[in-house]
Design an enzyme around this catalytic site. Structure first.
Site, PDB file in Angstrom:
ATOM      1  N   LYS A 166     -12.022  -1.757   6.645  1.00 32.82           N
ATOM      2  CA  LYS A 166     -11.216  -2.764   7.320  1.00 32.82           C
ATOM      3  C   LYS A 166     -11.615  -2.839   8.790  1.00 32.82           C
ATOM      4  CE  LYS A 166      -8.949  -2.897   3.398  1.00 32.82           C
ATOM      5  NZ  LYS A 166      -7.827  -2.123   2.896  1.00 32.82           N
ATOM      6  N   TRP A 189       0.821  -1.212   0.000  1.00 32.31           N
ATOM      7  CA  TRP A 189       0.000   0.000   0.000  1.00 32.31           C
ATOM      8  C   TRP A 189       0.851   1.256   0.000  1.00 32.31           C
ATOM      9  CZ3 TRP A 189      -4.463  -0.626  -1.900  1.00 32.31           C
ATOM     10  CH2 TRP A 189      -5.207  -1.770  -1.635  1.00 32.31           C
ATOM     11  N   ASP A 240      -1.233   6.382   6.577  1.00 31.62           N
ATOM     12  CA  ASP A 240      -2.334   5.545   6.090  1.00 31.62           C
ATOM     13  C   ASP A 240      -2.627   4.504   7.165  1.00 31.62           C
ATOM     14  OD1 ASP A 240      -4.029   3.735   4.912  1.00 31.62           O
ATOM     15  OD2 ASP A 240      -2.773   3.337   3.159  1.00 31.62           O
TER      16      ASP A 240
HETATM   17  C1  LIG Z   1      -7.452  -1.416   1.768  1.00 30.14           C
HETATM   18  C2  LIG Z   1      -6.350  -0.448   1.926  1.00 30.14           C
HETATM   19  C3  LIG Z   1      -6.235   0.674   1.089  1.00 30.14           C
HETATM   20  C4  LIG Z   1      -7.128   0.908  -0.127  1.00 30.14           C
HETATM   21  O1  LIG Z   1      -8.357   1.323   0.170  1.00 30.14           O
HETATM   22  P1  LIG Z   1      -9.465   1.581  -0.978  1.00 30.14           P
HETATM   23  O2  LIG Z   1     -10.570   2.135  -0.150  1.00 30.14           O
HETATM   24  O3  LIG Z   1      -9.755   0.270  -1.611  1.00 30.14           O
HETATM   25  O4  LIG Z   1      -8.878   2.554  -1.929  1.00 30.14           O
HETATM   26  C5  LIG Z   1      -5.228   1.574   1.333  1.00 30.14           C
HETATM   27  N1  LIG Z   1      -4.353   1.379   2.331  1.00 30.14           N
HETATM   28  C6  LIG Z   1      -4.411   0.298   3.140  1.00 30.14           C
HETATM   29  C7  LIG Z   1      -3.411   0.146   4.241  1.00 30.14           C
HETATM   30  C8  LIG Z   1      -5.419  -0.648   2.965  1.00 30.14           C
HETATM   31  O5  LIG Z   1      -5.481  -1.709   3.772  1.00 30.14           O
END
Ligand SMILES: *Cc1c(COP(=O)(O)O)cnc(C)c1O
Length: 379
Positions: free
Chosen positions: A213, A114, A189
């Site tokens: 998540k 990511w 993030d």
């Molecule tokens: C799932 C995830 C993303 C992407 O998220 P989307 O909403 O699908 O764009 C970004 N960063 C991390 C750490 C993730 O687990």
């Protein structure tokens, strides 16, 4: 006629995302689906500017502020576009032609898939630097001092910010604490471990997390941002992509993802009701992860962990078995027991158990028992 209820048919769902939600949250959403109490209509049918929805979004924000101790000089925003829009939007608001720190570059810590994608998006906006990269070992580690023997971060003291992914969902690599950037703002993030423990928000310039998540359903992304950090972003940014729009209009510039925000409200209420605070949530997360890591540590040649011990994730437990045949047998046996979605991401292989806040202890115990039994049969 079957007497099994929908609740009886639920499996233990180890999906990485969208992921398990607390049963009481789903039950309340079901009970309120035809009519929000006192409103006369469903959450799906009311204006995002109605008094009823205003109360919902304000409660969701207040709950997040309470759980994470968010100071007043930080805004809490509910946006669309997922984690991926934030990859670009953070960079566009801070560096690049229209950014608050135009002319500066940003540092990226690449500790998983990511973070790599985040940097690729930021690069479209302005120059970025790699301050650490563990791709050579397929992202199984963190820089020193988190992982002994690894190089330290190579930080630019003049960078506008340092971006990192506190939990890499695919590789199961998690920072145990914030990297020390010597005062350069952290942009984080936190998509896959948001609200899994208490944070010192003042250590961050900006935190973003897509909800699907650990915080709610798909469709909403939560951003916690120091208002001063983004204040000088140009008004020429597209209106939706300017944090100042959403700060000024309390996330209601356009039609907000009302249902998703409603579920985030219910999830945060559940956290407050069930645990009281995030220290209690963290304690349970540590306990749940230990159940699985103890099995792996007792049989390290059979359940081969992807991440190094110092940085393995409390949320996503990634491991391989000695062969593809054993992996397949493990996954299909798990499915028969009602343990679903344990297949690892294709870039890592093997298995991955995502054990977010909403995964019950009983679900992790069930997986632990299965892992022990499978090892005894095959090992
Ligand atoms: C799932 C995830 C993303 C992407 O998220 P989307 O909403 O699908 O764009 C970004 N960063 C991390 C750490 C993730 O687990």
């Amino acid at each position: 006629m079957s007497t099994a209820t929908a609740a009886d048919q639920r499996v233990y769902n180890f999906s990485a995302g969208p992921a398990v939600l607390p049963v009481p949250v789903l039950e309340q959403a079901r009970d309120e689906m035809l009519c929000l109490p006192g409103v006369g209509a469903s959450i799906l049918e009311i204006s995002h500017r109605s008094a009823a929805f205003t109360a919902i979004i304000e409660a969701a924000e207040a709950n997040i502020r309470k759980l994470l101790g968010v100071p007043d000089d930080y805004a809490v925003l509910f946006l669309q576009g997922g984690g991926r829009l934030q990859f670009w939007m953070t960079a566009a608001n801070l560096i690049g032609e229209l950014g608050a720190f135009k002319g500066k570059s940003a540092d990226y810590l690449l500790t998983g898939s990511w973070g790599k994608q985040a940097m690729a998006e930021a690069k479209k906006v302005a120059p970025v630097r790699v301050a650490y990269d563990s791709s050579g070992s397929n992202y199984d580690r963190l820089p020193a001092p988190f992982c002994a023997g690894e190089p330290a971060m190579d930080l630019d003291p003049d960078a506008a910010y340092v971006h990192y992914t506190c939990n890499e969902t695919i590789q199961g690599v998690q920072f145990p604490s914030e990297p020390d950037t010597g005062g350069v703002p952290l942009v984080c993030d936190a998509s896959s471990d948001f609200m899994h423990k208490k944070l010192d928000v003042t250590k961050y310039g900006l935190i973003y997390a897509c909800a699907q998540k650990n915080a709610g359903p798909a469709g909403v992304t939560i951003v916690i941002v120091n208002k001063a950090l983004v204040a000088d972003a140009s008004p020429n940014l597209p209106i939706y992509c300017n944090y100042n729009t959403h700060i000024a209009e309390k996330s209601l510039n356009n039609t907000a993802p009302t249902f998703s925000i409603y579920i985030v409200k219910l999830v945060t209420e559940w956290l407050l009701r069930e645990f009281g605070d995030l220290d209690a949530v963290y304690k349970q997360n540590q306990m749940k992860a230990k159940l699985l890591y103890d099995v792996m540590d007792a049989a390290p040649d059979f359940y081969i962990g992807h991440a190094r011990r110092e940085c393995r994730s409390l949320m996503n437990v990634a491991f391989r078995l000695p062969s593809d045949e054993l992996t397949d047998a493990f996954l299909s046996g798990a499915k028969k027991r009602g343990l679903s979605d344990l297949k690892g991401h294709r870039s890592v292989g093997g298995a991955r158990a995502s054990i977010y806040n909403a995964m019950p202890v009983a679900g992790v115990e069930c997986l632990r028992d299965y892992m022990l039994e499978f090892k005894n049969q095959q090992g």
